[in-house]
Design an enzyme around this catalytic site. Structure first.
Site, PDB file in Angstrom:
ATOM      1  N   GLY A   7       0.811  -1.206   0.000  1.00 26.60           N
ATOM      2  CA  GLY A   7       0.000   0.000   0.000  1.00 26.60           C
ATOM      3  C   GLY A   7       0.845   1.256   0.000  1.00 26.60           C
ATOM      4  O   GLY A   7       1.948   1.265  -0.545  1.00 26.60           O
ATOM      5  N   SER A   8       0.343   2.274   0.678  1.00 32.66           N
ATOM      6  CA  SER A   8       0.986   3.588   0.620  1.00 32.66           C
ATOM      7  C   SER A   8       2.116   3.717   1.624  1.00 32.66           C
ATOM      8  O   SER A   8       2.202   2.959   2.591  1.00 32.66           O
ATOM      9  CB  SER A   8      -0.048   4.676   0.908  1.00 32.66           C
ATOM     10  OG  SER A   8      -0.438   4.601   2.271  1.00 32.66           O
ATOM     11  N   VAL A   9       2.976   4.697   1.397  1.00 32.73           N
ATOM     12  CA  VAL A   9       4.061   4.961   2.336  1.00 32.73           C
ATOM     13  C   VAL A   9       3.487   5.359   3.687  1.00 32.73           C
ATOM     14  O   VAL A   9       3.931   4.870   4.733  1.00 32.73           O
ATOM     15  CB  VAL A   9       4.989   6.075   1.801  1.00 32.73           C
ATOM     16  CG1 VAL A   9       6.021   6.458   2.853  1.00 32.73           C
ATOM     17  CG2 VAL A   9       5.695   5.631   0.523  1.00 32.73           C
TER      18      VAL A   9
ATOM     19  N   GLU B  50       5.395  -3.298   1.437  1.00 37.20           N
ATOM     20  CA  GLU B  50       5.772  -2.696   0.164  1.00 37.20           C
ATOM     21  C   GLU B  50       5.022  -1.374   0.104  1.00 37.20           C
ATOM     22  O   GLU B  50       3.795  -1.350   0.026  1.00 37.20           O
ATOM     23  CB  GLU B  50       5.343  -3.624  -0.983  1.00 37.20           C
ATOM     24  CG  GLU B  50       5.796  -3.140  -2.346  1.00 37.20           C
ATOM     25  CD  GLU B  50       4.872  -3.643  -3.456  1.00 37.20           C
ATOM     26  OE1 GLU B  50       4.536  -4.825  -3.478  1.00 37.20           O
ATOM     27  OE2 GLU B  50       4.484  -2.797  -4.291  1.00 37.20           O
TER      28      GLU B  50
ATOM     29  N   CYS C 270       2.355  -0.516  -8.768  1.00 38.22           N
ATOM     30  CA  CYS C 270       3.482  -0.170  -7.894  1.00 38.22           C
ATOM     31  C   CYS C 270       4.746   0.028  -8.717  1.00 38.22           C
ATOM     32  O   CYS C 270       5.678   0.688  -8.268  1.00 38.22           O
ATOM     33  CB  CYS C 270       3.751  -1.285  -6.889  1.00 38.22           C
ATOM     34  SG  CYS C 270       2.298  -1.811  -5.997  1.00 38.22           S
TER      35      CYS C 270
END
Lengths: 526, 526
Positions: A232-234, A256, A293
């Site tokens: 997913g997101s940072v 990730e 991604c």
């Protein structure tokens, strides 16, 4: 430990979980309710109780192959539902389902092979100083694994995806935190996996599913959760990573998070194949409406005529791209805002303007910037070095390759890095292409030559990971070695054979690859 | 990034570093000064600059073997100095030096073998759906590794120890944060390793050394530090683990923190060998004045006559044990306080009273407690389930083995767990011994039968790690697989052979073990 969870009953009115059609923004159907802390606790405890059956490798392989078959049997409904929830299109989703079932079967093969057990045996050496005892090591499952599903691959990186498949292959039950963008698909896939478990004679709670943001937070804190996988997101990934590290007993968190996926086009490559490269880039950056991604987010392109041709080719290809629908309205807004902020920087141009389209969709496009701006520092242009989810890429025009080097020093880790090189550059071990690969390697987990990073092949050698923020660990979420994330070694010292697990018997009754007294042994017949 | 460090010049007057004789408490000599933030920055940058040479595996093996030879050449001075700083005794320290040089050579062998590179090659399959690209994966060094040295093994878990040896074998330069209990020994060993580097044609900054608590804190935060290894206390290790996780770019932190090392003596074992087991336990728990990470700290012993005999044997053996000197005065105080707090619990007895002795030493002893107290909860008796560094162990007398199970539910992870079993129990795959091993396995990384956990053999199969707080990761600090901590995988996709590292060439010019298209290959001649 129970009391800690029993006490948290503040979610008196659980929120409903809705399946939403991103093409219309309309609610499709209600998919149950968000899990309360008590629900999460129950799911984790049920998964923990289901561990015993998974200790049997044959049951695991049956489960994984059965899961693939169950998904195929329900393919029509799954693909139709996933398309309705994600707008990714049935062609792509059929392909993704095939990838997902292939991956489940590949991990079944790995579980059967047994190489992941990492058997090492050293016989006693009484003549050594000090005398060496008999030591026999292999890897055992960690326990319940929490999987945080991705939005952009509702099958291959979601409930039945690589994290789940590799954890089950390792012998770990899984509790998935569903992504809110495809709750109905998640339920269908979970049901298929649970049917496969029952058919394999396993407790169906080897796979649990919970919905809701708060449920995800509860899950990472649960004392019986032994490891986590995340895509997913940072921002979201870092928050969960921090929570995993802050536990009284910290656990491995394989996340990730985000990836820029830089690409360098050499002058020779642009000179030879400007049109082809421009068209290929257009296809890669718009794949799945730019929601991969591995989307190439920054493309170093030479200044001058050949680079101009590449840009023209890219512009031409993108001009013919129909508007796409992003996974949810929030992502569409973030895309529009992200593009606008980038386009507003001095010196940035938009030959084909990306952004929110007319009827709820988004238009693909790209930005250009002189590469020397990226290295100038001051931070303003660092925005161009961050991932922008959606169908946009940044073309950085360079005069001197030193501008590339200077810009690279400001980027973070990525899943991939790519070079497009000329014909003779491919034959020069000490040439420009080799130099570029060496320069890019510190920033990426996968290096590509004359290709595009979108599309992550499922194969034993695959590595889908990279320096932070690409991943929070040194491991991979795709490929054979993904299993290793969910295992820990244990060694038996001077243990009578009757008390050893069969994996560690001298006669190798399970036919495992192993290392004995320093020598690797491959069982006969392979 | 330089500015961040240059600004931290608050350490205007660096503190002196003293070598202290623990037998007298007197300062022996001054060993330079504590490193300032600028010193740490310089050491890390110098190590980073030394990375290039370490990329050559042949140079690494030469360095490791040369380091062993240099340590042997300086053995007399090193052992004498280490004894003066640690009071561990020259016999033990000679043995530890041999272990250390053996370990350096073992990691040279591993580096030469190349199995740690984890080469996996999948050739392209154009007929697959989608077509599979050519993928070639191996592991590369992470970068500069910070090593936090232990107090209790001034050689084998300090400057030239397993963390350093495995990191160098992986191709990572090392900056060691010296333990304050043996700064002179640390300097001697660092000089030996740096001489070996120079002899191997490498930059001697592949090994850096810094002193001081603040230096250790700076080190874990340094942007160029890519991973860390630690051996020490739960408190110190957790603080550094937290700092590693809180960095803008988190890094792997492989810490070995604390371990109770439970032992279970079955009724049959006590019946057959009460005297032998009691004497063996006395030897193990007093080894190195009880300052081993693997010291057996909790021993479940049956109630009744045979258990009484075991206790009598232990008491007899300990009564003849001379006082020992602990590594420093602070540890002696912590030991005395820890023993007193435990001995003060209701129901705890001290057949041989451990504690601070008369002339600066400590006396070995043990405590007994009814096992059912440990499980009673309320937390008071949890103190007996925590490591107490020094020559003390706790004998928990059980009536019903269910009391052991109940107590185990309250312990944390350990490096080891041990069972002592009777002759026929060793032959029963479904008997009491097997049940106990299965019950202990979730809490330990090494399981022993009829042995003592002190003494960690250096061998490929060794696993020196365990569930938290034994270690902060699933890895090991001893044994061949310790190298893997300092590597990350990278995969090349569709890369022309001229641009591939030789490790990934089809012809396997380096003779590496590898997996090609799913099949493991062992190079000829092994």
């Amino acid at each position: 430990m129970a009391s800690e969870w029993d006490a948290q009953e503040e979610y008196a009115v659980p929120a409903p979980v809705w399946s939403v059609d991103p093409r219309t923004g309309q609610q499709r159907e209600q998919i149950g309710q968000e899990a309360t802390a008590a629900d999460v606790d129950a799911a984790v405890r049920a998964a923990e109780a289901a561990r015993t059956g998974l200790a049997d490798r044959a049951a695991r392989t049956a489960l994984l192959r059965g899961a693939a078959a169950q998904l195929e049997a329900a393919a029509e409904q799954i693909v139709r539902t996933a398309d309705a929830e994600t707008a990714l299109g049935e062609v792509r989703l059929k392909g993704e389902l095939a990838r997902t079932t292939g991956q489940l079967r590949a991990f079944a093969d790995e579980a059967e092979d047994g190489g992941h057990l990492g058997v090492i045996i050293d016989h006693a050496d009484p003549s050594a100083t000090p005398p060496r005892p008999d030591l026999r090591r292999y890897r055992i499952p960690l326990g319940v694994v929490a999987v945080y599903a991705a939005s952009n691959f509702p099958l291959a990186f979601s409930v039945p995806g690589g994290d789940t498949a590799s954890a089950l292959a390792a012998g770990c039950p899984v509790v998935v935190k569903a992504h809110p963008d495809h709750p109905a698909t998640s339920e269908l896939c979970a049901a298929a996996l649970r049917r496969a478990a029952a058919e394999a004679g396993l407790d169906e709670n080897v796979l649990g599913l919970v919905h809701g943001f708060d449920a995800g937070v509860e899950l990472i804190k649960h004392p019986l959760v032994a490891a986590a996988g995340f895509t997913g997101s940072v921002r979201g990934g870092r928050a969960l990573f921090d929570a995993a590290a802050a536990r009284p007993v910290p656990i491995p968190f394989h996340g990730e998070l985000g990836s820029l996926n830089p690409v360098v086009i050499t002058r020779a490559a642009a000179g030879e194949r400007a049109g082809e490269i421009g068209a290929g880039l257009a296809g890669s950056m718009t794949m799945g409406t730019g929601q991969f991604c591995t989307k190439p987010g920054l493309v170093f392109t030479p200044a001058g005529e050949s680079g101009d041709q590449l840009v023209t080719s890219l512009a031409g290809a993108l001009s013919g791209t129909p508007e796409g629908v992003m996974l949810d309205a929030r992502m569409r807004e973030a895309f529009a805002a992200g593009v606008a902020a980038r386009a507003g920087l001095d010196g940035v141009q938009a030959p084909v303007t990306p952004g929110a389209g007319g009827s709820g969709g988004v238009a693909a496009g790209f930005l250009t910037v002189p590469a020397d701006r990226l290295a100038a520092g001051g931070g303003e242009y660092d925005l161009l070095l961050e991932e922008c989810f959606g169908p946009v890429t940044v073309i950085a025009r360079y005069g001197d390759p030193a501008e590339i080097s200077a810009a690279l020093e400001r980027i973070g880790g990525s899943l991939t890095a790519t070079v497009h090189i000329g014909g003779t550059e491919a034959e020069e071990p000490d040439g420009e292409a080799a130099r570029l690969l060496a320069e890019l390697r510190p920033y990426a987990g996968r290096l590509l030559v004359n290709g595009w990073p979108t599309g992550v092949a499922v194969a034993p050698a695959q590595h889908h990971g990279g320096p932070y923020p690409a991943t929070t660990s040194t491991s991979t979420s795709v490929g054979a070695t993904a299993i290793e994330r969910w295992l820990r070694p244990v060694v038996y010292q001077n243990t009578p054979e009757a008390l050893l697990p069969p994996e560690l018997h001298d006669a190798n009754p399970l036919g495992l690859p192993r290392r004995v007294n320093g020598r690797r042994e491959e069982p006969a017949g392979r």
